[in-house]
Design an enzyme around this catalytic site. Structure first.
Site, PDB file in Angstrom:
ATOM      1  N   SER A 149      -5.957  -4.056  -0.522  1.00  0.00           N
ATOM      2  CA  SER A 149      -5.970  -5.496  -0.795  1.00  0.00           C
ATOM      3  C   SER A 149      -6.813  -5.779  -2.039  1.00  0.00           C
ATOM      4  O   SER A 149      -6.532  -6.713  -2.791  1.00  0.00           O
ATOM      5  CB  SER A 149      -6.528  -6.253   0.411  1.00  0.00           C
ATOM      6  OG  SER A 149      -7.784  -5.725   0.790  1.00  0.00           O
ATOM      7  N   SER A 150      -7.823  -4.953  -2.292  1.00  0.00           N
ATOM      8  CA  SER A 150      -8.699  -5.225  -3.446  1.00  0.00           C
ATOM      9  C   SER A 150      -8.014  -4.927  -4.776  1.00  0.00           C
ATOM     10  O   SER A 150      -8.072  -5.753  -5.697  1.00  0.00           O
ATOM     11  CB  SER A 150     -10.026  -4.474  -3.332  1.00  0.00           C
ATOM     12  OG  SER A 150      -9.819  -3.177  -2.876  1.00  0.00           O
ATOM     13  N   ASP A 179      -4.907   3.336  -6.815  1.00  0.00           N
ATOM     14  CA  ASP A 179      -4.399   2.051  -6.315  1.00  0.00           C
ATOM     15  C   ASP A 179      -3.933   1.152  -7.462  1.00  0.00           C
ATOM     16  O   ASP A 179      -2.836   0.581  -7.421  1.00  0.00           O
ATOM     17  CB  ASP A 179      -5.488   1.317  -5.509  1.00  0.00           C
ATOM     18  CG  ASP A 179      -5.981   2.144  -4.334  1.00  0.00           C
ATOM     19  OD1 ASP A 179      -5.335   3.156  -4.015  1.00  0.00           O
ATOM     20  OD2 ASP A 179      -7.019   1.778  -3.756  1.00  0.00           O
ATOM     21  N   LEU A 188      -4.789  -0.760   2.724  1.00  0.00           N
ATOM     22  CA  LEU A 188      -3.567  -0.959   1.936  1.00  0.00           C
ATOM     23  C   LEU A 188      -3.909  -1.528   0.558  1.00  0.00           C
ATOM     24  O   LEU A 188      -3.062  -2.106  -0.117  1.00  0.00           O
ATOM     25  CB  LEU A 188      -2.599  -1.888   2.673  1.00  0.00           C
ATOM     26  CG  LEU A 188      -2.177  -1.439   4.071  1.00  0.00           C
ATOM     27  CD1 LEU A 188      -1.198  -2.447   4.680  1.00  0.00           C
ATOM     28  CD2 LEU A 188      -1.536  -0.053   4.037  1.00  0.00           C
TER      29      LEU A 188
HETATM   30  C1  GLA Z   1      -9.490   3.748  -1.941  1.00  0.00           C
HETATM   31  C2  GLA Z   1      -9.779   3.892  -3.432  1.00  0.00           C
HETATM   32  C3  GLA Z   1      -8.805   4.884  -4.076  1.00  0.00           C
HETATM   33  C4  GLA Z   1      -8.752   6.203  -3.300  1.00  0.00           C
HETATM   34  C5  GLA Z   1      -8.560   5.949  -1.801  1.00  0.00           C
HETATM   35  C6  GLA Z   1      -8.676   7.214  -0.998  1.00  0.00           C
HETATM   36  O1  GLA Z   1      -8.253   3.135  -1.739  1.00  0.00           O
HETATM   37  O2  GLA Z   1      -9.668   2.649  -4.080  1.00  0.00           O
HETATM   38  O3  GLA Z   1      -9.182   5.107  -5.426  1.00  0.00           O
HETATM   39  O4  GLA Z   1      -9.869   6.996  -3.549  1.00  0.00           O
HETATM   40  O5  GLA Z   1      -9.502   5.025  -1.294  1.00  0.00           O
HETATM   41  O6  GLA Z   1      -7.663   8.098  -1.316  1.00  0.00           O
END
Ligand code: GLA
Length: 375
Positions: free
Chosen positions: A117-118, A162, A115
């Site tokens: 978190s980073s 994200d 989800l």
């Molecule tokens: C992680 C990465 C995103 C994306 C997803 C997979 O969340 O941070 O950039 O590549 O995996 O869709």
């Protein structure tokens, strides 16, 4: 000298979790994604210091670390503090003058659960440091610099999805993001469905996992494909016809990686159309097809997550389920008929408990504010 618990003159900032409805492992291939956010937050209480050091305390990890703003270098084995360091370094590189700060960080987002978190941590830190230093940057720029922080200081070659959705998503909407030109369309989620998250309990750590391997494989495929067709700059530029024609040159593994990206981009387009026409049955099928492709072609699922998807799909009101985020563990997303959401959540918790011995954490996706200061 004050320590990280001295929070006089404090500001508060927070950033939500990201829930990707569909479009997984397409962002770093210049493709399409359709994420939203949910009201689970990373919160940062920040207070100024008179020196040029950052003292950060993570309540979740139960650890306090400090570093000097004048000497930030990427670590060999990145830790949680490197996300903080990376954001501070990239803000300074963008011309923002930072002063020292005490940061108290807490999060309701399961760490390593898919989800984001980073990215939520990065955006919460960026917002906190900007507001503490009375500086502003456009949200889209903050998103881009947080991604650079993760690439350079956490060692993960992540895409932009994200950070972008956490910085710029409208509350209660899905965001169709074209990761090539960063064009955004906010798409309404039909009222007749809710999104349910269930944690498989299997933790991933992006940098340790096959995430960077997958992005390397995609880059390798682009290199091979471009030998025959220099127009191919990213897997985004492929369609099934051109892909089939290159099957032999790519070999089975790279062919399947490419097929996932090509078909997933199409599923994102189809999901947007399904949401706009409130065809929730078709949206559920697309979500299930996405899981099959991530499991079989992209190979980023794991047994527990596959089991959880099967359990969820057999529960009342569930229209489709899939792994969410980078994969290799983490959470499952289910599309559920709105009036059956509580029943579905209860059944899934009960049935998965029989598999993994403890009841899993579930969460019903709730409208969230984008990253920003709050009272
Ligand atoms: C992680 C990465 C995103 C994306 C997803 C997979 O969340 O941070 O950039 O590549 O995996 O869709």
């Amino acid at each position: 000298m004050s320590d990280s618990t001295d929070l006089a003159g404090q500001t508060r900032s927070r950033a939500p979790a990201r829930v990707n409805i569909i479009g997984e492992h397409t962002d770093y291939n210049d493709g399409l994604v359709l994420p939203t956010t949910t009201a689970l937050y990373t919160t940062v209480v920040a207070a100024p210091r008179s020196d040029r050091t950052i003292h950060a305390n993570s309540r979740n990890v139960q650890d306090t670390q400090c570093f000097a703003l004048d000497n930030i270098v990427p670590a060999r084995n990145p830790d949680w503090i490197d996300y903080v360091k990376g954001v501070a370094a990239e803000l300074q590189a963008a011309g923002i003058e930072l002063h020292g700060a005490n940061l108290e960080i807490s999060s309701d987002i399961p760490l390593g659960g898919g989800l984001s978190s980073s990215a939520s941590l990065e955006l919460a830190i960026a917002t906190a440091l900007l507001s503490l230093n009375s500086a502003t940057l456009p949200d889209t720029e903050v998103a881009k610099l947080c991604r650079r922080a993760e690439n350079r200081y956490a060692g993960v070659n992540c895409g932009i999805m994200d950070q972008y959705v956490i910085a710029c998503c409208d509350s209660n909407m899905a965001m169709l993001l074209d990761c090539r030109d960063l064009a955004v369309d906010q798409v309404a989620i039909p009222d007749s469905v809710r999104l349910l998250i269930t944690d498989s309990g299997v933790k991933h750590r992006l940098a340790d996992s096959g995430y960077n391997t997958r992005s390397d494989e995609c880059a390798q495929a682009v290199k091979l494909l471009a030998e025959n067709d220099p127009q191919i700059a990213a897997l985004r530029d492929l369609n099934m016809e051109t892909l089939e024609a290159q099957k032999e040159q790519l070999g089975d593994l790279l062919f399947r990686r490419c097929r996932h990206v090509v078909t997933e981009n199409q599923r994102v387009r189809d999901a947007v159309a399904s949401m706009q026409s409130a065809d929730i049955g078709n949206l559920g099928k697309l979500i299930s097809a996405s899981h099959a492709s991530l499991r079989d072609d992209f190979e980023v699922s794991c047994d527990e997550v596959d089991q959880l998807v099967t359990i969820a799909d057999a529960s009342t009101g569930v229209l489709g389920s899939r792994m969410v985020g980078a994969g290799f563990g983490g959470c499952v997303l289910s599309l559920v008929e709105s009036d059956k959401i509580d029943q579905a959540a209860q059944q899934i918790r009960q049935r998965y408990k029989d598999v993994c011995s403890s009841e899993p954490w579930t969460h019903i996706v709730m409208p969230a504010d984008p990253a920003g200061p709050y009272d």
